[in-house]
Design a protein around this motif. Structure first.
Motif, PDB file in Angstrom:
ATOM      1  N   LEU A 283       0.839  -1.190   0.000  1.00 22.60           N
ATOM      2  CA  LEU A 283       0.000   0.000   0.000  1.00 22.60           C
ATOM      3  C   LEU A 283       0.878   1.245   0.000  1.00 22.60           C
ATOM      4  N   LEU A 284       0.469   2.246  -0.774  1.00 20.92           N
ATOM      5  CA  LEU A 284       1.148   3.538  -0.817  1.00 20.92           C
ATOM      6  C   LEU A 284       0.215   4.606  -0.274  1.00 20.92           C
ATOM      7  N   VAL A 285       0.761   5.502   0.538  1.00 18.91           N
ATOM      8  CA  VAL A 285      -0.026   6.612   1.068  1.00 18.91           C
ATOM      9  C   VAL A 285       0.648   7.918   0.672  1.00 18.91           C
ATOM     10  N   GLU A 286      -0.132   8.969   0.589  1.00 20.22           N
ATOM     11  CA  GLU A 286       0.403  10.255   0.162  1.00 20.22           C
ATOM     12  C   GLU A 286       1.277  10.866   1.257  1.00 20.22           C
ATOM     13  N   PRO A 287       2.295  11.629   0.868  1.00 22.00           N
ATOM     14  CA  PRO A 287       3.174  12.277   1.849  1.00 22.00           C
ATOM     15  C   PRO A 287       2.413  13.228   2.767  1.00 22.00           C
ATOM     16  N   ASN A 288       2.848  13.278   4.017  1.00 26.59           N
ATOM     17  CA  ASN A 288       2.300  14.196   5.022  1.00 26.59           C
ATOM     18  C   ASN A 288       0.839  13.940   5.361  1.00 26.59           C
ATOM     19  N   SER A 289       0.292  12.804   4.963  1.00 29.02           N
ATOM     20  CA  SER A 289      -1.113  12.526   5.238  1.00 29.02           C
ATOM     21  C   SER A 289      -1.230  11.553   6.407  1.00 29.02           C
ATOM     22  N   VAL A 290      -1.399  12.096   7.592  1.00 25.22           N
ATOM     23  CA  VAL A 290      -1.573  11.248   8.772  1.00 25.22           C
ATOM     24  C   VAL A 290      -2.854  10.443   8.647  1.00 25.22           C
ATOM     25  N   ASP A 291      -3.900  11.051   8.072  1.00 23.44           N
ATOM     26  CA  ASP A 291      -5.183  10.349   7.941  1.00 23.44           C
ATOM     27  C   ASP A 291      -5.054   9.125   7.042  1.00 23.44           C
ATOM     28  N   GLU A 292      -4.395   9.283   5.873  1.00 25.99           N
ATOM     29  CA  GLU A 292      -4.223   8.137   4.968  1.00 25.99           C
ATOM     30  C   GLU A 292      -3.389   7.048   5.624  1.00 25.99           C
ATOM     31  N   LEU A 293      -2.337   7.435   6.307  1.00 30.43           N
ATOM     32  CA  LEU A 293      -1.473   6.464   6.961  1.00 30.43           C
ATOM     33  C   LEU A 293      -2.233   5.733   8.056  1.00 30.43           C
ATOM     34  N   THR A 294      -2.998   6.454   8.825  1.00 26.96           N
ATOM     35  CA  THR A 294      -3.794   5.839   9.897  1.00 26.96           C
ATOM     36  C   THR A 294      -4.795   4.851   9.321  1.00 26.96           C
ATOM     37  N   GLN A 295      -5.493   5.255   8.260  1.00 24.92           N
ATOM     38  CA  GLN A 295      -6.492   4.382   7.642  1.00 24.92           C
ATOM     39  C   GLN A 295      -5.856   3.128   7.061  1.00 24.92           C
ATOM     40  N   ALA A 296      -4.678   3.280   6.415  1.00 27.14           N
ATOM     41  CA  ALA A 296      -4.004   2.120   5.827  1.00 27.14           C
ATOM     42  C   ALA A 296      -3.569   1.139   6.907  1.00 27.14           C
ATOM     43  N   ILE A 297      -2.998   1.658   7.993  1.00 24.90           N
ATOM     44  CA  ILE A 297      -2.569   0.792   9.092  1.00 24.90           C
ATOM     45  C   ILE A 297      -3.766   0.072   9.706  1.00 24.90           C
ATOM     46  N   GLU A 298      -4.826   0.810   9.951  1.00 23.01           N
ATOM     47  CA  GLU A 298      -6.016   0.205  10.573  1.00 23.01           C
ATOM     48  C   GLU A 298      -6.619  -0.871   9.672  1.00 23.01           C
ATOM     49  N   MET A 299      -6.664  -0.605   8.363  1.00 22.20           N
ATOM     50  CA  MET A 299      -7.228  -1.580   7.426  1.00 22.20           C
ATOM     51  C   MET A 299      -6.408  -2.860   7.409  1.00 22.20           C
ATOM     52  N   LEU A 300      -5.092  -2.736   7.300  1.00 22.22           N
ATOM     53  CA  LEU A 300      -4.255  -3.933   7.262  1.00 22.22           C
ATOM     54  C   LEU A 300      -4.241  -4.666   8.592  1.00 22.22           C
ATOM     55  N   TRP A 301      -4.237  -3.917   9.678  1.00 27.09           N
ATOM     56  CA  TRP A 301      -4.213  -4.538  11.009  1.00 27.09           C
ATOM     57  C   TRP A 301      -5.406  -5.466  11.204  1.00 27.09           C
ATOM     58  N   ASN A 302      -6.551  -5.075  10.651  1.00 22.26           N
ATOM     59  CA  ASN A 302      -7.790  -5.819  10.881  1.00 22.26           C
ATOM     60  C   ASN A 302      -8.175  -6.766   9.750  1.00 22.26           C
ATOM     61  N   ASN A 303      -7.325  -6.909   8.739  1.00 25.90           N
ATOM     62  CA  ASN A 303      -7.676  -7.734   7.581  1.00 25.90           C
ATOM     63  C   ASN A 303      -6.546  -8.706   7.263  1.00 25.90           C
ATOM     64  N   ALA A 304      -6.609  -9.886   7.854  1.00 21.10           N
ATOM     65  CA  ALA A 304      -5.553 -10.886   7.668  1.00 21.10           C
ATOM     66  C   ALA A 304      -5.478 -11.360   6.221  1.00 21.10           C
ATOM     67  N   ASP A 305      -6.634 -11.498   5.555  1.00 20.15           N
ATOM     68  CA  ASP A 305      -6.630 -11.960   4.164  1.00 20.15           C
ATOM     69  C   ASP A 305      -5.881 -10.975   3.264  1.00 20.15           C
ATOM     70  N   LEU A 306      -6.115  -9.684   3.470  1.00 19.61           N
ATOM     71  CA  LEU A 306      -5.437  -8.676   2.669  1.00 19.61           C
ATOM     72  C   LEU A 306      -3.939  -8.668   2.958  1.00 19.61           C
ATOM     73  N   ARG A 307      -3.572  -8.777   4.228  1.00 19.62           N
ATOM     74  CA  ARG A 307      -2.153  -8.832   4.575  1.00 19.62           C
ATOM     75  C   ARG A 307      -1.469 -10.004   3.893  1.00 19.62           C
ATOM     76  N   ASN A 308      -2.089 -11.164   3.955  1.00 23.64           N
ATOM     77  CA  ASN A 308      -1.486 -12.355   3.362  1.00 23.64           C
ATOM     78  C   ASN A 308      -1.386 -12.223   1.838  1.00 23.64           C
ATOM     79  N   ARG A 309      -2.438 -11.683   1.212  1.00 23.56           N
ATOM     80  CA  ARG A 309      -2.415 -11.539  -0.249  1.00 23.56           C
ATOM     81  C   ARG A 309      -1.320 -10.576  -0.684  1.00 23.56           C
ATOM     82  N   LEU A 310      -1.221  -9.435  -0.013  1.00 22.81           N
ATOM     83  CA  LEU A 310      -0.194  -8.460  -0.365  1.00 22.81           C
ATOM     84  C   LEU A 310       1.211  -9.013  -0.104  1.00 22.81           C
TER      85      LEU A 310
END
Length: 345
Positions: A283-310
């Protein structure tokens, strides 16, 4: 053609064990000899200064002289200091031999007298190998050297042994590395989510930054310990701080995490997009975007299938594009092209 390899990380102590990419160049057209550095290269994290000091330049100068003395064809260098000294030595000796500068990453482009020295010493280097596509434009504009002399080859890494599994009982996030890291944004994101986090970086990179209570910062750990953290972590994050003066950053950490099959989040800057295909191998997030980074971390943290696929896709991609075999093949093509231009076999 015969090539002398001068790489700062190959010294008299590890010469018999280190062969760099030489064994991975296909065919038998090219032969290689490695000239060792007189003393081991200091770890980047342990250096007190970001710039190369006079003592180090003298060591590089001697290393270059040793290469010129024994070469029977061309010289392949690794890192940007050696092509600079070799370019000057070729001018002084008036010898004609090709020079290939692999892993030409200067960090930031200098100005003033240092810039003039770079232009004078690097003007006749035959081929520069860079590890982000944007560097071709940056160095072309900085040095005034034709763009076609800069070739993009992805950064490579030896195969990393998988010795640990993800820690599912006490899951955590990890961020490794020091260069141009955006730890303030990263710390804000993991603090919001209150997720256990381990950051393995240098003291200089974290100096003056408030460390949240949910973040551990072990210093001085070995490469093997960094790999263990990467393999045990639920998510690997490479937060990068955008800076127009910076040429590239984060590639080593990204490549290693992908080789180990880890789910990676990285900031879309400094060439990270040359390594991660968003939504496919990370996953890529835009520079200086705390919101995008937070959302990406939260999504991956809670989605084992996505983590494994990536992670699995990242590992396959790394094997095809970031291996010694793939870089050896790319080097072989570059050597062929340079050798043909010199009409030497």
């Amino acid at each position: 053609m015969h090539w002398t390899v001068a790489a700062p990380f190959i010294n008299r102590l590890n010469l018999t064990q280190e062969y760099w990419l030489t064994k991975y160049v296909p065919g038998d057209r090219h032969k290689f000899a490695i000239v060792p550095r007189s003393q081991p290269l200091q770890n980047w994290h342990d250096r007190k200064s970001k710039v190369t000091g006079l003592k180090d330049w003298l060591i590089y100068w001697q290393h270059g002289m040793d290469a010129v003395k024994i070469t029977r064809g061309g010289i392949i260098t690794v890192f940007p200091q050696l092509p600079a000294v070799l370019g000057m030595q070729r001018r002084l000796t008036r010898k004609r031999f090709p020079i290939i500068a692999w892993l030409f990453n200067v960090g930031t482009c200098s100005t003033g007298i240092r810039c003039q020295f770079a232009k004078a010493s690097l003007d006749n280097i035959d081929s520069f190998i860079v590890h982000t596509k944007r560097e071709r434009d940056i160095y072309h504009e900085w040095l005034g050297i034709p763009k076609e002399r800069f070739e993009f080859v992805p950064f490579h890494e030896k195969e990393i042994p998988i010795t640990h599994q993800e820690n599912t009982e006490q899951p955590f996030i990890t961020a490794l590395g020091s260069a141009h890291r955006d730890f303030p944004s990263f710390f804000t994101a993991v603090s919001k989510l209150n997720l256990p986090t381990v950051v393995a970086s240098g003291k200089r990179a974290l100096e003056g930054i408030d460390i949240p209570p949910n973040v551990q910062t072990p210093f001085g750990i070995s490469k093997a310990e960094c790999w263990r953290l990467s393999q045990e972590a639920r998510i690997n994050v490479v937060p990068l701080l955008p800076n127009s003066q910076v040429t590239a950053a984060g590639q080593v950490t990204i490549v290693e995490a992908m080789q180990m099959g880890r789910a990676v989040i990285a900031t879309r800057c400094h060439g990270a997009e040359d390594y991660i295909q968003h939504g496919e191998t990370g996953l890529l997030v835009e520079p200086n975007s705390v919101d995008e980074l937070t959302q990406a971390i939260e999504m991956l943290w809670n989605n084992a299938d996505l983590r494994n696929r990536l992670g699995q896709a990242a590992q396959r991609y790394a094997k095809d594009n970031f291996s010694c075999e793939s870089s050896g093949a790319a080097l072989g093509k570059i050597l062929d092209k340079v050798a043909d231009s010199y009409n030497t076999y």
